[in-house]
Design a protein around this motif. Structure first.
Motif, PDB file in Angstrom:
ATOM      1  N   PRO A 334      12.257  -2.978 -13.794  1.00  0.00           N
ATOM      2  CA  PRO A 334      12.564  -4.266 -14.428  1.00  0.00           C
ATOM      3  C   PRO A 334      11.576  -5.343 -13.962  1.00  0.00           C
ATOM      4  O   PRO A 334      11.033  -5.248 -12.864  1.00  0.00           O
ATOM      5  N   VAL A 335      11.385  -6.333 -14.843  1.00  0.00           N
ATOM      6  CA  VAL A 335      10.445  -7.412 -14.547  1.00  0.00           C
ATOM      7  C   VAL A 335      10.781  -8.027 -13.187  1.00  0.00           C
ATOM      8  O   VAL A 335      11.925  -8.284 -12.871  1.00  0.00           O
ATOM      9  N   GLY A 336       9.772  -8.214 -12.356  1.00  0.00           N
ATOM     10  CA  GLY A 336       9.972  -8.884 -11.075  1.00  0.00           C
ATOM     11  C   GLY A 336      10.160  -7.924  -9.928  1.00  0.00           C
ATOM     12  O   GLY A 336       9.944  -8.286  -8.774  1.00  0.00           O
ATOM     13  N   SER A 337      10.534  -6.677 -10.228  1.00  0.00           N
ATOM     14  CA  SER A 337      10.794  -5.776  -9.104  1.00  0.00           C
ATOM     15  C   SER A 337       9.597  -4.865  -8.809  1.00  0.00           C
ATOM     16  O   SER A 337       9.564  -4.207  -7.793  1.00  0.00           O
ATOM     17  N   GLY A 338       8.640  -4.837  -9.689  1.00  0.00           N
ATOM     18  CA  GLY A 338       7.462  -4.012  -9.411  1.00  0.00           C
ATOM     19  C   GLY A 338       6.237  -4.643 -10.032  1.00  0.00           C
ATOM     20  O   GLY A 338       6.298  -5.139 -11.149  1.00  0.00           O
ATOM     21  N   SER A 339       5.125  -4.625  -9.306  1.00  0.00           N
ATOM     22  CA  SER A 339       3.927  -5.274  -9.847  1.00  0.00           C
ATOM     23  C   SER A 339       3.176  -4.340 -10.779  1.00  0.00           C
ATOM     24  O   SER A 339       2.343  -4.773 -11.560  1.00  0.00           O
ATOM     25  N   GLY A 340       3.458  -3.036 -10.684  1.00  0.00           N
ATOM     26  CA  GLY A 340       2.683  -2.087 -11.481  1.00  0.00           C
ATOM     27  C   GLY A 340       1.328  -1.825 -10.857  1.00  0.00           C
ATOM     28  O   GLY A 340       0.438  -1.295 -11.491  1.00  0.00           O
ATOM     29  N   LEU A 341       1.181  -2.214  -9.588  1.00  0.00           N
ATOM     30  CA  LEU A 341      -0.123  -2.059  -8.942  1.00  0.00           C
ATOM     31  C   LEU A 341      -0.113  -1.005  -7.835  1.00  0.00           C
ATOM     32  O   LEU A 341      -1.161  -0.624  -7.336  1.00  0.00           O
ATOM     33  N   GLY A 342       1.074  -0.557  -7.436  1.00  0.00           N
ATOM     34  CA  GLY A 342       1.188   0.313  -6.267  1.00  0.00           C
ATOM     35  C   GLY A 342       0.253   1.498  -6.301  1.00  0.00           C
ATOM     36  O   GLY A 342      -0.606   1.646  -5.426  1.00  0.00           O
ATOM     37  N   LEU A 343       0.370   2.342  -7.334  1.00  0.00           N
ATOM     38  CA  LEU A 343      -0.456   3.542  -7.387  1.00  0.00           C
ATOM     39  C   LEU A 343      -1.905   3.210  -7.729  1.00  0.00           C
ATOM     40  O   LEU A 343      -2.820   3.910  -7.300  1.00  0.00           O
ATOM     41  N   SER A 344      -2.078   2.137  -8.499  1.00  0.00           N
ATOM     42  CA  SER A 344      -3.431   1.723  -8.844  1.00  0.00           C
ATOM     43  C   SER A 344      -4.202   1.343  -7.576  1.00  0.00           C
ATOM     44  O   SER A 344      -5.336   1.781  -7.362  1.00  0.00           O
ATOM     45  N   VAL A 345      -3.573   0.540  -6.737  1.00  0.00           N
ATOM     46  CA  VAL A 345      -4.197   0.143  -5.472  1.00  0.00           C
ATOM     47  C   VAL A 345      -4.395   1.382  -4.598  1.00  0.00           C
ATOM     48  O   VAL A 345      -5.453   1.576  -3.993  1.00  0.00           O
ATOM     49  N   ALA A 346      -3.383   2.259  -4.559  1.00  0.00           N
ATOM     50  CA  ALA A 346      -3.481   3.468  -3.747  1.00  0.00           C
ATOM     51  C   ALA A 346      -4.685   4.301  -4.165  1.00  0.00           C
ATOM     52  O   ALA A 346      -5.437   4.802  -3.330  1.00  0.00           O
ATOM     53  N   ARG A 347      -4.868   4.413  -5.487  1.00  0.00           N
ATOM     54  CA  ARG A 347      -5.996   5.224  -5.951  1.00  0.00           C
ATOM     55  C   ARG A 347      -7.324   4.577  -5.555  1.00  0.00           C
ATOM     56  O   ARG A 347      -8.266   5.260  -5.149  1.00  0.00           O
ATOM     57  N   ASP A 348      -7.409   3.229  -5.688  1.00  0.00           N
ATOM     58  CA  ASP A 348      -8.644   2.542  -5.302  1.00  0.00           C
ATOM     59  C   ASP A 348      -8.960   2.789  -3.834  1.00  0.00           C
ATOM     60  O   ASP A 348     -10.107   3.024  -3.455  1.00  0.00           O
ATOM     61  N   ILE A 349      -7.925   2.724  -3.015  1.00  0.00           N
ATOM     62  CA  ILE A 349      -8.149   2.927  -1.577  1.00  0.00           C
ATOM     63  C   ILE A 349      -8.597   4.362  -1.313  1.00  0.00           C
ATOM     64  O   ILE A 349      -9.529   4.603  -0.550  1.00  0.00           O
ATOM     65  N   MET A 350      -7.966   5.320  -1.998  1.00  0.00           N
ATOM     66  CA  MET A 350      -8.351   6.725  -1.819  1.00  0.00           C
ATOM     67  C   MET A 350      -9.806   6.926  -2.235  1.00  0.00           C
ATOM     68  O   MET A 350     -10.558   7.632  -1.564  1.00  0.00           O
ATOM     69  N   THR A 351     -10.193   6.293  -3.348  1.00  0.00           N
ATOM     70  CA  THR A 351     -11.578   6.412  -3.816  1.00  0.00           C
ATOM     71  C   THR A 351     -12.537   5.840  -2.771  1.00  0.00           C
ATOM     72  O   THR A 351     -13.584   6.417  -2.502  1.00  0.00           O
ATOM     73  N   ALA A 352     -12.153   4.701  -2.179  1.00  0.00           N
ATOM     74  CA  ALA A 352     -12.988   4.079  -1.156  1.00  0.00           C
ATOM     75  C   ALA A 352     -13.134   4.990   0.061  1.00  0.00           C
ATOM     76  O   ALA A 352     -14.095   4.885   0.801  1.00  0.00           O
ATOM     77  N   HIS A 353     -12.171   5.899   0.257  1.00  0.00           N
ATOM     78  CA  HIS A 353     -12.255   6.836   1.372  1.00  0.00           C
ATOM     79  C   HIS A 353     -12.752   8.202   0.906  1.00  0.00           C
ATOM     80  O   HIS A 353     -12.548   9.200   1.585  1.00  0.00           O
ATOM     81  N   GLN A 354     -13.358   8.238  -0.261  1.00  0.00           N
ATOM     82  CA  GLN A 354     -13.851   9.487  -0.854  1.00  0.00           C
ATOM     83  C   GLN A 354     -12.735  10.513  -0.968  1.00  0.00           C
ATOM     84  O   GLN A 354     -12.948  11.706  -0.740  1.00  0.00           O
ATOM     85  N   GLY A 355     -11.558  10.029  -1.258  1.00  0.00           N
ATOM     86  CA  GLY A 355     -10.421  10.926  -1.380  1.00  0.00           C
ATOM     87  C   GLY A 355      -9.883  10.900  -2.792  1.00  0.00           C
ATOM     88  O   GLY A 355     -10.457  10.276  -3.685  1.00  0.00           O
TER      89      GLY A 355
END
Lengths: 376, 220
Positions: A334-355
């Motif tokens: 529901p609106v307000g309870s999730g930014s929709g960024l969690g996995l997106s940010v996680a993937r960016d961080i994994m990419t930055a670690h060559q993962g």
């Protein structure tokens, strides 16, 4: 249609009925028979126009009349011819101008079509750029937010550390004093009961301060604000602190199973990696929505890959959503309870670690997230 | 492009007098009509003028007949010089076999000369012709006008072009008109001879070609 420079025939200059009319007029003037011939005649006078012989004029037995009549005819033809030449030229140039206009029109239309396509392409590019900028802004905002929370947490942790230190120390000393006090007091069952309870209270308080000290340590690790470069990280330790934090935040007891294997240290940003664990685990907790189990497995894989697998037996992700989970701002909550960024940010961080990060899920069965780190 | 009708043995050539407005193209043609006595000469046809300026074109047909019966005709055209008549100019110029460019010797007209010459090159290119290949004579007319640009300078400036030497003329008094025309005939002949074997097939050599078409009034 003749071009203006083609030599005209007699019929082009004077139609048959005009030729006859002209001949009749001339005959009326000279009162002698006159005739026009298409082909050469020995006894006829040629009628010329611009060096071209158009016809032969014949008047029997009257060469002088024949000659004069031919000149009159030429005189008329000269002026008719002038008009025809001008008219034909005018026609030619008008046609040429019109053709040129049509060509220009076609060229303009082609160029307009080209610009239309170009404009559409530009619009698409602008839209794409806007999307990229919005995404970058959102991530920046998210990073800044996490950073400020981290700073706050680190500050709070630092401030809490001192008082907790002396509280713990004082409690221990108070325990010693209590032992001394109990030794010097006369034996009395009521008093013994009181002293025992007092001791328990002090013991519980001490373990409480130890718990607080533990949380403070976890917070410091998680916020990790002053480490800018890659440092050797112990993934298992990071998993541990993230679990503690999650547990501390959660309103209910979480059942987390840890199956951690001995692993080499990984070069990376500990705070960022913790954030990946946190984001994935947070999703798992929300997927459970109540009782259920989260299992975390860590193990060294093949080709110097370190694997961390986080599984839950929660609600699962429908197939149609699975392909979009890494899209920024994609959320089913529901609106307000999730930014929709969690996995997106996680993937960016994994990419930055060559993962890389892999998600498998089945509705009603649960979700498995595999994090693969490349360890040099 | 010369137009040859085999069954009539008729070869028609086209020469165009080109140049800026009021440089004396029609005057050239009028003088030729007066001065020339070629084997065959038609009427000078001045189509239409407004304030003495050509609106469409003028045309003077001349011709010769070879002993073998070749009917060779030369149509001399002028174009309207005014800038706005460009499409007419282009239509008249189309399929020309040779061009006489009539420039104005007055100092103030040099820009107009250059513009008209550019326009000629431009129109030739649009019509698929190459100004370097086309028989072309450049005539500086109005030598009689006071303050005419000096001849040495002009000849020097044009020395390295395919069109040197220039012809100097004063068409109003008939000077240089026939000479310009003869020079063009000389430059026109080689290509014609190559294509139609005038010398071998028709017995018309260069000298005959020039003489028959440009014999002047009263002999020569």
């Amino acid at each position: 249609m003749l071009g203006f420079e083609d030599d005209p025939r007699l019929i082009d200059l004077l139609p048959i009925e005009r030729q006859q009319r002209l001949l009749q007029l001339l005959q009326a003037l000279v009162a002698l028979p006159l005739s026009l011939h298409e082909h050469y005649r020995d006894d006829a006078e040629p009628v010329e126009f611009n060096l071209e012989t158009l016809a032969w004029l014949h008047c029997p037995q009257q060469p002088q009349v024949q000659q004069a009549a031919a000149r009159v005819l030429e005189f008329v033809l000269f002026y008719v011819g002038k008009y025809r030449l001008a008219a034909n030229l005018h026609h030619d140039t008008t046609e040429a101008s019109f053709a040129e206009l049509q060509r220009q029109h076609a060229a303009l239309q082609a160029s307009e079509a080209r610009y239309r396509v170009l404009s559409a392409q530009l619009q698409t590019q602008v839209d794409e750029q806007v999307k990229v900028i919005e995404q970058a802004q959102q991530q920046l905002y998210e990073t800044a937010r996490l950073r400020s929370i981290g700073q706050l947490a680190a500050g709070v942790a630092h401030e809490i550390n001192n008082p907790i230190g002396f509280i713990a120390s004082n409690l221990r000393v108070a325990g010693d004093y209590l032992d001394e006090l109990s030794a010097s007091l006369p034996a009395d069952p009521a008093c013994d009961l009181l002293l025992k309870d007092f001791k328990d209270l002090l013991g519980e308080s001490l373990s409480g301060t130890q718990r607080i000290a533990g949380i403070v340590t976890d917070l410091k690790t998680f916020s990790n604000i002053d480490q800018a470069d890659f440092v050797p990280c112990d993934l298992n330790a990071l998993i541990g602190t993230t679990c503690h934090l999650l547990q501390a935040e959660s309103s209910q007891a979480l059942h987390i199973e840890l199956k951690l294997s001995e692993m080499p240290h990984l070069a990376g940003y500990p705070a960022k990696i913790s954030q990946v664990f946190y984001n994935v685990l947070d999703n798992a907790v929300k997927a459970l929505g109540g009782p259920g189990t989260i299992r975390i497995t860590s193990r060294p894989g093949q080709d110097s890959v370190l694997e961390v697998i986080i599984e839950d037996n929660g609600c699962g992700i429908p197939a149609e959503d699975l392909s979009r989970v890494f899209e920024p701002f994609f959320t089913t909550r529901p609106v307000g309870s999730g930014s929709g960024l969690g996995l997106s940010v996680a993937r960016d961080i994994m990419t930055a670690h060559q993962g890389e990060i892999l998600v498998h899920s089945r509705v009603g069965t649960g979700t498995r997230v595999t994090l693969r780190f490349l360890c040099h | 492009m010369a137009d040859y009708l085999a069954h009539e043995r008729k070869l028609t050539l086209k020469v165009v007098y080109y140049g800026p407005a009021l440089s004396g193209k029609t005057t050239n043609l009028m003088q030729l009509h007066t001065l020339l006595r070629p084997q065959r000469k038609g009427e000078l046809m001045v189509l239409e003028t407004r304030d003495d300026r050509t609106l469409f074109f003028d045309v003077l047909p001349i011709g010769l007949r070879s002993e073998n019966g070749l009917d060779l005709r030369l149509k001399l055209y002028t174009v309207p010089g005014q800038v706005q008549h460009d499409s007419t100019r282009k239509a008249v110029l189309s399929r020309a076999d040779g061009v006489i460019f009539v420039a104005d010797s007055q100092a103030a007209q040099q820009d107009n000369n250059a513009n008209a010459f550019d326009n000629l090159a431009d129109n030739l290119q649009k019509l698929g012709m190459d100004i370097e290949q086309l028989p072309l004579v450049v005539q500086f007319n109005k030598r009689d006008v006071p303050g005419a640009v000096d001849e040495e300078g002009l000849q020097a400036r044009w020395r390295d072009t395919p069109w040197a030497p220039l012809c100097m003329a004063s068409a109003i008094s008939g000077q240089g008109v026939v000479e310009s025309f003869r020079l063009l005939l000389e430059r026109l002949y080689p290509a014609l001879n190559r294509e139609y074997q005038l010398a071998d097939g028709e017995g018309i050599d260069a000298a005959t070609f020039v003489r028959q078409l440009s014999m002047a009034e009263g002999g020569s």
